[in-house]
Write a protein that holds these residues in place. Structure first.
Motif, PDB file in Angstrom:
ATOM      1  N   LYS A   1      35.819  27.588  43.515  1.00 48.46           N
ATOM      2  CA  LYS A   1      36.205  28.988  43.329  1.00 48.46           C
ATOM      3  C   LYS A   1      35.023  29.801  42.795  1.00 48.46           C
ATOM      4  O   LYS A   1      34.809  30.949  43.209  1.00 48.46           O
ATOM      5  CB  LYS A   1      37.387  29.082  42.368  1.00 48.46           C
ATOM      6  N   ARG A   2      34.257  29.204  41.892  1.00 47.21           N
ATOM      7  CA  ARG A   2      33.100  29.902  41.342  1.00 47.21           C
ATOM      8  C   ARG A   2      32.084  30.229  42.425  1.00 47.21           C
ATOM      9  O   ARG A   2      31.522  31.330  42.468  1.00 47.21           O
ATOM     10  CB  ARG A   2      32.445  29.054  40.251  1.00 47.21           C
TER      11      ARG A   2
ATOM     12  N   ASP B   1      33.381  33.074  44.471  1.00 45.19           N
ATOM     13  CA  ASP B   1      33.305  34.299  43.672  1.00 45.19           C
ATOM     14  C   ASP B   1      31.885  34.868  43.681  1.00 45.19           C
ATOM     15  O   ASP B   1      31.688  36.090  43.712  1.00 45.19           O
ATOM     16  CB  ASP B   1      33.735  34.024  42.230  1.00 45.19           C
TER      17      ASP B   1
ATOM     18  N   ASN C   1      31.347  36.487  47.034  1.00 43.92           N
ATOM     19  CA  ASN C   1      32.106  37.733  47.052  1.00 43.92           C
ATOM     20  C   ASN C   1      31.390  38.821  46.244  1.00 43.92           C
ATOM     21  O   ASN C   1      31.303  39.976  46.679  1.00 43.92           O
ATOM     22  CB  ASN C   1      33.501  37.475  46.480  1.00 43.92           C
ATOM     23  N   TRP C   2      30.852  38.445  45.100  1.00 43.55           N
ATOM     24  CA  TRP C   2      30.145  39.412  44.245  1.00 43.55           C
ATOM     25  C   TRP C   2      28.914  39.974  44.944  1.00 43.55           C
ATOM     26  O   TRP C   2      28.658  41.183  44.915  1.00 43.55           O
ATOM     27  CB  TRP C   2      29.745  38.721  42.933  1.00 43.55           C
TER      28      TRP C   2
ATOM     29  N   ASP D   1      41.665  29.460  50.346  1.00 46.48           N
ATOM     30  CA  ASP D   1      40.369  30.106  50.549  1.00 46.48           C
ATOM     31  C   ASP D   1      40.226  30.797  51.901  1.00 46.48           C
ATOM     32  O   ASP D   1      39.237  31.490  52.131  1.00 46.48           O
ATOM     33  CB  ASP D   1      39.233  29.082  50.421  1.00 46.48           C
TER      34      ASP D   1
ATOM     35  N   THR E   1      39.748  34.575  52.001  1.00 49.18           N
ATOM     36  CA  THR E   1      38.475  34.964  51.390  1.00 49.18           C
ATOM     37  C   THR E   1      37.342  34.853  52.402  1.00 49.18           C
ATOM     38  O   THR E   1      36.512  35.755  52.532  1.00 49.18           O
ATOM     39  CB  THR E   1      38.172  34.068  50.174  1.00 49.18           C
TER      40      THR E   1
END
Length: 359
Positions: free
Chosen positions: A64-65, A68, A71-72, A95, A98
């Motif tokens: 997940k990190r 993320d 995504n950032w 996921d 995403t």
């Protein structure tokens, strides 16, 4: 002296394009200028392996990190449009949306390469749906989709037409394709030079798949799955490299215009199909025959084996040594320079022993 900082932004961005995106963002500790450059990257390469922590790399939180972080970066990306997007990661069931958002975010008029390498330990059906816009991206040059969690749905509307006039490399590995979509996609790849199809899953309405490209130079075909597919047609006059393996679902294969192929690797268990390939490839220079093909060669009458007038390198993968077919092949290769015999010994694992003969 810091001479690299004196270079203009366009040159620095070009240099950074050759580095993994994680490495590029580490430069932000240098100055605000490097932070500005990172948000203007046109080439983004994300590999989950580069973000793994040795203590938590297999945990859900680590995956997940990583997503993320991607995504950032995408959320803060600024013009110019992205030209390259490569993503290698493991997926959890939650996921898929995403990753689909990532694809939509990078799609644009300048996108030249989309490379998704997605793996998963989950056995459920593929979930990541490739947006229709990918197959109408006129700037796309390279498209690589790899992963059992990837599926290519049919067009969402009649107005969503496939159009890939710039595409030169197409790789589909383990993906699931809706009925009839593969041939429809291929028919709109007018400039294709490299085609790689492996373990593609599709329930076919049509009984024929045609690979007919005047521009195609490299074709790799492995373990195709289809419910009603009976005929494969290959017509590629510019082809230089051919690799065809374990194609067991095709009842018939027709090949034409393979006279320019320089190098080929064939591993098929159907005698009539292999003989058709060998006849068409009689001017080849480098030839590899897998063990499925070699197993039936002793049964082939010598007069059925064509003469390879240009062949200088021959590799045979065998499970047992039989001089009959070897002598039959050698008699058909008047200018052969190198013969390699690869022995497969099965004893809980596969071991290769290679004999090389310089003639």
């Amino acid at each position: 002296m810091d001479t690299i900082s004196d270079l203009p932004d366009c040159i620095l961005l070009h240099i950074l394009s050759f580095l993994p995106t994680k490495t590029v963002f580490l430069t932000t500790v240098l100055s605000r200028r490097w932070t500005h450059l990172c948000h203007h990257l046109q080439h983004l390469h994300f590999d989950q392996n580069q973000f793994r922590n040795r203590n938590t790399w297999s945990d859900f939180s680590a995956k997940k990190r990583f997503l993320d972080i991607v995504n950032w970066i995408l959320s803060r990306h600024k013009a110019p449009p992205i030209r390259t997007f490569r993503l290698t990661c493991d997926l959890n069931q939650s996921d898929e949306y995403t990753v689909e958002w990532f694809i939509r975010k990078v799609l644009g008029p300048n996108l030249e390469e989309l490379n998704l390498q997605l793996s998963s330990n989950c056995c459920s059906d593929p979930k990541v749906a490739i947006p229709n816009g990918v197959f109408s991206c006129t700037s796309l040059v390279t498209l690589r989709l790899n992963g059992c969690h990837v599926r290519i749905p049919p067009p969402s509307a009649p107005s969503c037409r496939y159009h890939l006039p710039s595409l030169k490399t197409l790789q589909l590995y383990y993906v699931k394709i809706s009925d009839g979509n593969l041939e429809e996609i291929l028919s709109h790849c007018t400039a294709l030079e490299t085609l790689i199809l492996g373990h593609v899953r599709q329930s076919f309405v049509k009984v024929q798949l045609s690979i007919c490209f005047p521009s195609l130079k490299s074709l790799h075909f492995k373990s195709f799955y289809g419910d009603a597919l009976r005929l494969l047609v290959i017509d590629t006059p510019s082809l230089k490299r051919l690799d065809i393996q374990f194609v067991s679902w095709f009842h018939e294969i027709r090949v034409r215009n393979l006279h320019n192929v320089d190098e080929a690797s064939i591993n098929i268990a159907q005698q009539s199909i292999v003989l058709e390939f060998l006849v068409e490839l009689c001017r080849i220079r480098i030839l590899e025959l897998g063990f499925l093909t070699v197993d039936f060669l002793p049964e082939v009458p010598p007069h059925r084996i064509p003469e390879f007038t240009c062949l200088h390198t021959l590799e045979l993968t065998v499970r047992c040594f039989d001089t009959r077919y070897i002598m039959n092949m050698l008699q058909k290769c008047p200018i052969l320079k190198l013969l390699a015999i690869v022995f497969i010994i099965t004893n809980h694992k596969m071991v290769f022993h290679v004999l090389m003969f310089k003639l």
